[in-house]
Design a protein around this motif. Structure first.
Motif, PDB file in Angstrom:
ATOM      1  N   LYS A   1       0.836  -1.195   0.000  1.00  0.00           N
ATOM      2  CA  LYS A   1       0.000   0.000   0.000  1.00  0.00           C
ATOM      3  C   LYS A   1       0.872   1.246   0.000  1.00  0.00           C
ATOM      4  O   LYS A   1       2.081   1.177  -0.023  1.00  0.00           O
ATOM      5  CB  LYS A   1      -0.944  -0.018   1.205  1.00  0.00           C
ATOM      6  CG  LYS A   1      -1.914  -1.197   1.194  1.00  0.00           C
ATOM      7  CD  LYS A   1      -2.844  -1.165   2.395  1.00  0.00           C
ATOM      8  CE  LYS A   1      -3.790  -2.350   2.371  1.00  0.00           C
ATOM      9  NZ  LYS A   1      -4.729  -2.338   3.534  1.00  0.00           N
ATOM     10  N   ASN A   2       0.186   2.387  -0.003  1.00  0.00           N
ATOM     11  CA  ASN A   2       0.834   3.697   0.006  1.00  0.00           C
ATOM     12  C   ASN A   2       1.701   3.901  -1.238  1.00  0.00           C
ATOM     13  O   ASN A   2       2.842   4.358  -1.158  1.00  0.00           O
ATOM     14  CB  ASN A   2       1.659   3.895   1.285  1.00  0.00           C
ATOM     15  CG  ASN A   2       0.818   3.756   2.535  1.00  0.00           C
ATOM     16  OD1 ASN A   2      -0.262   4.332   2.631  1.00  0.00           O
ATOM     17  ND2 ASN A   2       1.297   2.965   3.479  1.00  0.00           N
ATOM     18  N   ARG A   3       1.102   3.577  -2.382  1.00  0.00           N
ATOM     19  CA  ARG A   3       1.769   3.813  -3.651  1.00  0.00           C
ATOM     20  C   ARG A   3       0.712   3.882  -4.755  1.00  0.00           C
ATOM     21  O   ARG A   3      -0.431   3.484  -4.573  1.00  0.00           O
ATOM     22  CB  ARG A   3       2.791   2.727  -3.958  1.00  0.00           C
ATOM     23  CG  ARG A   3       2.229   1.349  -4.236  1.00  0.00           C
ATOM     24  CD  ARG A   3       3.352   0.372  -4.562  1.00  0.00           C
ATOM     25  NE  ARG A   3       4.140   0.849  -5.680  1.00  0.00           N
ATOM     26  CZ  ARG A   3       5.461   0.649  -5.825  1.00  0.00           C
ATOM     27  NH1 ARG A   3       6.132  -0.044  -4.914  1.00  0.00           N
ATOM     28  NH2 ARG A   3       6.102   1.112  -6.874  1.00  0.00           N
TER      29      ARG A   3
ATOM     30  N   ARG B   1      -5.466  12.122  -5.577  1.00  0.00           N
ATOM     31  CA  ARG B   1      -5.076  10.736  -5.353  1.00  0.00           C
ATOM     32  C   ARG B   1      -5.794   9.770  -6.292  1.00  0.00           C
ATOM     33  O   ARG B   1      -5.625   8.558  -6.168  1.00  0.00           O
ATOM     34  CB  ARG B   1      -5.332  10.340  -3.901  1.00  0.00           C
ATOM     35  CG  ARG B   1      -4.414  11.082  -2.935  1.00  0.00           C
ATOM     36  CD  ARG B   1      -4.421  10.454  -1.572  1.00  0.00           C
ATOM     37  NE  ARG B   1      -3.371  11.021  -0.741  1.00  0.00           N
ATOM     38  CZ  ARG B   1      -3.029  10.545   0.458  1.00  0.00           C
ATOM     39  NH1 ARG B   1      -3.656   9.481   0.942  1.00  0.00           N
ATOM     40  NH2 ARG B   1      -2.071  11.105   1.157  1.00  0.00           N
TER      41      ARG B   1
ATOM     42  N   TYR C   1      -3.932   6.184  -5.989  1.00  0.00           N
ATOM     43  CA  TYR C   1      -3.006   6.030  -4.861  1.00  0.00           C
ATOM     44  C   TYR C   1      -3.721   5.148  -3.850  1.00  0.00           C
ATOM     45  O   TYR C   1      -4.768   5.514  -3.307  1.00  0.00           O
ATOM     46  CB  TYR C   1      -2.652   7.381  -4.255  1.00  0.00           C
ATOM     47  CG  TYR C   1      -1.599   7.286  -3.168  1.00  0.00           C
ATOM     48  CD1 TYR C   1      -0.250   7.267  -3.499  1.00  0.00           C
ATOM     49  CD2 TYR C   1      -1.962   7.205  -1.822  1.00  0.00           C
ATOM     50  CE1 TYR C   1       0.728   7.162  -2.509  1.00  0.00           C
ATOM     51  CE2 TYR C   1      -0.990   7.108  -0.832  1.00  0.00           C
ATOM     52  CZ  TYR C   1       0.350   7.085  -1.181  1.00  0.00           C
ATOM     53  OH  TYR C   1       1.314   6.983  -0.205  1.00  0.00           O
ATOM     54  N   TRP C   2      -3.158   3.964  -3.600  1.00  0.00           N
ATOM     55  CA  TRP C   2      -3.832   2.965  -2.761  1.00  0.00           C
ATOM     56  C   TRP C   2      -3.238   2.971  -1.363  1.00  0.00           C
ATOM     57  O   TRP C   2      -2.048   2.773  -1.180  1.00  0.00           O
ATOM     58  CB  TRP C   2      -3.687   1.578  -3.383  1.00  0.00           C
ATOM     59  CG  TRP C   2      -4.613   0.568  -2.786  1.00  0.00           C
ATOM     60  CD1 TRP C   2      -4.322  -0.306  -1.779  1.00  0.00           C
ATOM     61  CD2 TRP C   2      -5.971   0.316  -3.142  1.00  0.00           C
ATOM     62  NE1 TRP C   2      -5.423  -1.088  -1.485  1.00  0.00           N
ATOM     63  CE2 TRP C   2      -6.450  -0.724  -2.317  1.00  0.00           C
ATOM     64  CE3 TRP C   2      -6.841   0.864  -4.091  1.00  0.00           C
ATOM     65  CZ2 TRP C   2      -7.752  -1.216  -2.411  1.00  0.00           C
ATOM     66  CZ3 TRP C   2      -8.132   0.377  -4.176  1.00  0.00           C
ATOM     67  CH2 TRP C   2      -8.581  -0.648  -3.345  1.00  0.00           C
ATOM     68  N   ASP C   3      -4.087   3.218  -0.370  1.00  0.00           N
ATOM     69  CA  ASP C   3      -3.643   3.214   1.026  1.00  0.00           C
ATOM     70  C   ASP C   3      -4.670   2.500   1.886  1.00  0.00           C
ATOM     71  O   ASP C   3      -5.605   1.872   1.369  1.00  0.00           O
ATOM     72  CB  ASP C   3      -3.373   4.643   1.515  1.00  0.00           C
ATOM     73  CG  ASP C   3      -4.579   5.566   1.361  1.00  0.00           C
ATOM     74  OD1 ASP C   3      -5.730   5.071   1.412  1.00  0.00           O
ATOM     75  OD2 ASP C   3      -4.385   6.781   1.173  1.00  0.00           O
ATOM     76  N   ASP C   4      -4.504   2.578   3.208  1.00  0.00           N
ATOM     77  CA  ASP C   4      -5.363   1.827   4.119  1.00  0.00           C
ATOM     78  C   ASP C   4      -6.828   2.232   4.042  1.00  0.00           C
ATOM     79  O   ASP C   4      -7.704   1.462   4.446  1.00  0.00           O
ATOM     80  CB  ASP C   4      -4.878   1.994   5.561  1.00  0.00           C
ATOM     81  CG  ASP C   4      -3.662   1.145   5.871  1.00  0.00           C
ATOM     82  OD1 ASP C   4      -3.500   0.091   5.216  1.00  0.00           O
ATOM     83  OD2 ASP C   4      -2.866   1.529   6.743  1.00  0.00           O
TER      84      ASP C   4
ATOM     85  N   CYS D   1      -8.516   2.768   1.336  1.00  0.00           N
ATOM     86  CA  CYS D   1      -9.104   2.424   0.036  1.00  0.00           C
ATOM     87  C   CYS D   1      -9.723   1.028   0.021  1.00  0.00           C
ATOM     88  O   CYS D   1      -9.225   0.098   0.645  1.00  0.00           O
ATOM     89  CB  CYS D   1      -8.047   2.492  -1.058  1.00  0.00           C
ATOM     90  SG  CYS D   1      -7.416   4.146  -1.393  1.00  0.00           S
TER      91      CYS D   1
END
Length: 354
Positions: free
Chosen positions: A141-143, A177, A250-253, A255
């Motif tokens: 994640k976080n990218r 994002r 942008y994929w993070d927690d 999403c």
């Protein structure tokens, strides 16, 4: 409740107001929290196994990854890989949904492609949503990720001059994002059965299916996302397929794909200006065979009822010809900027994201 509706494409980039009031932003945030909580309470998992390479290869910080799903999509593989490599993709991550036409074998021979398999089918994986989420978690994640289907080709203004790393840098500068890019259905300029695309040459699919509907779409700003309807499938088959997508994310927690890949969570990120287009290809000479296979496979939404509607129409008429007085022959990404299908991400102006 609909907030705003407009015809699309726009006559000028400012025809549609992407901004939202504090009230509407708060309502979106509350709805996003509610849906996220509901999904967390019934979290689902799906099994995935690496096929090629046999061991997992992590991404580096400099990688530009693209995730896609494939099922008997051999005809697209050569052009798809070439197109996205030209845009700067360094790693392809594919879930092959039990292809038996050579798709899997071709992809396993490509050094920049990771191929995954699953005992579940596309429908069992919530139309692929569970696969996508599991792989985003696996690769990190976080990218930023590109997230498409095998028949979708992303374009944006100056995309062959300013590849994806430049686009991502621009989005980060703008505080965005997600990158909004609707699917625009392409079709040949005549009887579809006369136009073959088999992927055996260096031809791109838009060299064969080079037409789009130049008008007749409706864009709506809803509580959760931008919703777009129209195009040849609606005109010919009364199909209400959702066309809006967010192929670069942008994929993070926070999403997830929640209810639909067309309205990912959190919802407040889904309101940036349309600055790209996914050229979408379903109609070539093999459309009858492919549509019948989709109906029999029943992996798509509602038991493939949209495909059944297409099949019924085709079998009643004997052929398809999508050309009408609003047909536009596709020439370039710049043309679609000029015709109001997308605004330039590089231009100053409104790029609202929340």
């Amino acid at each position: 409740m609909k907030i705003r509706q407009s015809s699309y494409p726009f006559k000028n980039p400012d025809d549609f107001d992407y901004s939202r009031t504090l009230f509407h932003r708060l309502r979106t945030w509350l709805d996003s929290r509610r849906v996220s909580a509901r999904l967390e309470s019934r979290a689902e998992t799906v099994s995935l196994s690496p096929l090629s390479p046999a061991t997992f290869r992590p991404l580096t910080s400099n990688d530009v990854p693209l995730l896609f799903l494939a099922h008997n999509d051999l005809k697209f593989m050569r052009s798809l890989l070439a197109h996205y490599r030209a845009l700067g993709v360094t790693r392809f991550i594919c879930v092959d949904d039990q292809s038996d036409d050579g798709t899997r074998e071709l992809l396993c021979g490509e050094p920049d492609v990771d191929v995954w398999t699953s005992p579940a089918r596309y429908g069992e994986a919530r139309r692929g949503k569970l696969w996508r989420e599991a792989l985003f978690a696996r690769y990190g994640k976080n990218r930023w990720y590109l997230n498409i289907d095998a028949d979708e080709y992303l374009i944006y203004d100056r995309c062959f001059e300013k590849p994806l790393p430049d686009l991502i840098a621009r989005l980060e500068t703008l505080g965005l994002r997600r990158f909004a890019a609707p699917m625009i259905d392409m079709y040949p300029g005549g009887s579809v059965s006369a136009f073959t695309f088999d992927g055996s040459t260096d031809a791109m699919p838009w060299d064969v299916a080079d037409c789009i509907d130049g008008n007749g779409y409706v864009l709506e700003k809803t509580k959760r996302f931008l919703s777009l309807a129209g195009g040849p499938r609606r005109r010919k088959f009364a199909a209400e397929a959702e066309m809006m997508k967010y192929p670069l994310m942008y994929w993070d927690d926070d999403c997830s794909f929640g209810i639909s890949i067309h309205q990912p969570l959190p919802f407040n990120r889904n309101f940036s200006a349309i600055s790209g287009v996914l050229l979408h290809f379903k109609f070539f000479a093999d459309y009858h065979e492919k549509t019948r296979a989709a109906v029999e496979d029943k992996q798509y939404f509602g038991g493939a009822r949209e495909y059944q509607r297409i099949l019924d129409t085709v079998e009643a008429s004997g052929d398809l010809d999508f050309v009408y007085d609003g047909t536009l022959k596709y020439a370039s990404p710049q043309q679609l900027v000029e015709r109001g299908f997308m605004r330039s991400i590089w231009a100053d102006g409104q790029h609202v994201g929340s």
